[in-house]
Design a protein around this motif. Sequence first.
Motif, mmCIF file in Angstrom:
data_model
loop_
_atom_site.group_PDB
_atom_site.id
_atom_site.type_symbol
_atom_site.label_atom_id
_atom_site.label_comp_id
_atom_site.label_asym_id
_atom_site.label_seq_id
_atom_site.Cartn_x
_atom_site.Cartn_y
_atom_site.Cartn_z
ATOM 1 N N ILE A 1 0.850 -1.208 0.000
ATOM 2 C CA ILE A 1 0.000 0.000 0.000
ATOM 3 C C ILE A 1 0.884 1.256 0.000
ATOM 4 C CG2 ILE A 1 -1.636 1.369 1.391
ATOM 5 C CD1 ILE A 1 -2.902 -1.296 2.300
ATOM 6 N N PHE A 2 1.885 1.277 0.883
ATOM 7 C CA PHE A 2 2.775 2.455 0.969
ATOM 8 C C PHE A 2 3.531 2.666 -0.346
ATOM 9 C CE2 PHE A 2 3.318 2.195 5.892
ATOM 10 C CZ PHE A 2 2.023 2.669 6.032
ATOM 11 N N SER A 3 3.979 1.556 -0.923
ATOM 12 C CA SER A 3 4.727 1.674 -2.163
ATOM 13 C C SER A 3 3.843 2.301 -3.247
ATOM 14 C CB SER A 3 5.210 0.278 -2.568
ATOM 15 O OG SER A 3 5.576 0.269 -3.892
ATOM 16 N N TYR A 4 2.600 1.857 -3.308
ATOM 17 C CA TYR A 4 1.664 2.425 -4.295
ATOM 18 C C TYR A 4 1.460 3.923 -4.024
ATOM 19 C CZ TYR A 4 -2.630 3.397 -6.820
ATOM 20 O OH TYR A 4 -3.560 3.962 -7.640
ATOM 21 N N LEU A 5 1.233 4.262 -2.762
ATOM 22 C CA LEU A 5 0.943 5.665 -2.429
ATOM 23 C C LEU A 5 2.150 6.572 -2.643
ATOM 24 C CD1 LEU A 5 -1.269 5.190 0.777
ATOM 25 C CD2 LEU A 5 -2.030 5.763 -1.542
ATOM 26 N N SER A 6 3.336 6.001 -2.490
ATOM 27 C CA SER A 6 4.538 6.826 -2.650
ATOM 28 C C SER A 6 4.667 7.346 -4.085
ATOM 29 C CB SER A 6 5.795 6.043 -2.255
ATOM 30 O OG SER A 6 5.994 5.001 -3.184
ATOM 31 N N GLY A 7 3.957 6.713 -5.003
ATOM 32 C CA GLY A 7 3.997 7.166 -6.400
ATOM 33 C C GLY A 7 2.981 8.273 -6.689
#
Length: 307
Positions: free
Chosen positions: A242-248
């Motif tokens: 989830i964090f990886s997705y949001l970091s984009g």
Amino acid sequence: MSGTMGNIYDIKRFTAHDGPGIRSLVFFKGCPLRCRWCANPESQQFSSQLMFYKNKCAGCGKCIAVCPNAAVLRDETFGFIAEGSKCNACGICAEACLYGAREIIGKMYTVEEVLSAVLKDSMHYDNSGGGVTLTGGEPFMQPEFIFGLLKALKAYSVNIAVETSGYTKWEYIERALPYIDLIYFDLKHIDGEAHKEYTGVSAEPILRNLKKLNSGLYNGELVIRVPFIPGVNSSDEVQSHIFSYLSGLKSVERVEIMPYHRLGSSKYEGLGLQYGLKCVEPVEKDGLKYLTDMGKRFGLKVQVDAK
Ligand code: SF4
Ligand code: SF4
């Protein structure tokens, strides 16, 4: 002003959460999702419905006697609940009950009626930097009503926050954007199948709308809310994903983690529903501080239980 009406199940005044300063929260009835951990099951059905409070019931049976639709069930587990298919939420039994054990949830309002309810506190909004938060349920499930209300509130320069599941048509979000100062966008899971299993709907339209929100069309604040549900999305693997997705997504201001609690579980009984996560223990927010550090590694500002 618009003659459209909306089904609202609560207006809470003088709250200090779901946005800055002192706020009024307007709860829209109806939601396309059926999250198993939902703390507001009374928000899910669009139409008004009867809530039964077993702890207040004296067992007099008056509700059975007065119901014109023979809709009151005397259920061994739940008590004097209403049978959904027969009950039209007429409210006769709620008026007749001397013990306050029955209540109709949801009432049709005009935009003007909601506006006049929330503007009573405009002085407090001005003094505290607060305003009005539209939540639910899913506010965009009543697109004409939310649009009318947004326009009316903005005409009075009210600060507006909207909490959404993101599961709606992009057109509805897009036309509302010029009026919204802060969006709380819920993200429950990133894996399509798991999302469907635990919420009843696909994650695809939600992620699509989130991407569009990130494309420069929205100038307000965007906050992502992630409920932390043991056994559903609590693993490091899912949280990192989830964090990886949001970091984009450069428009995301911060991420708020909402620890699982059971505060709404008793409401299920009052609606004659089974609570889906009976065996799951509530989560202490102190135990989730590691997510703030995990978020930092992805360049995200993560707050735990900021509500
Ligand atoms: S009228 Fe009220 S107190 Fe009497 S049985 Fe019905 S819900 Fe209970
Ligand atoms: S709300 Fe009306 S239809 Fe429903 S149980 Fe009460 S009296 Fe019967």
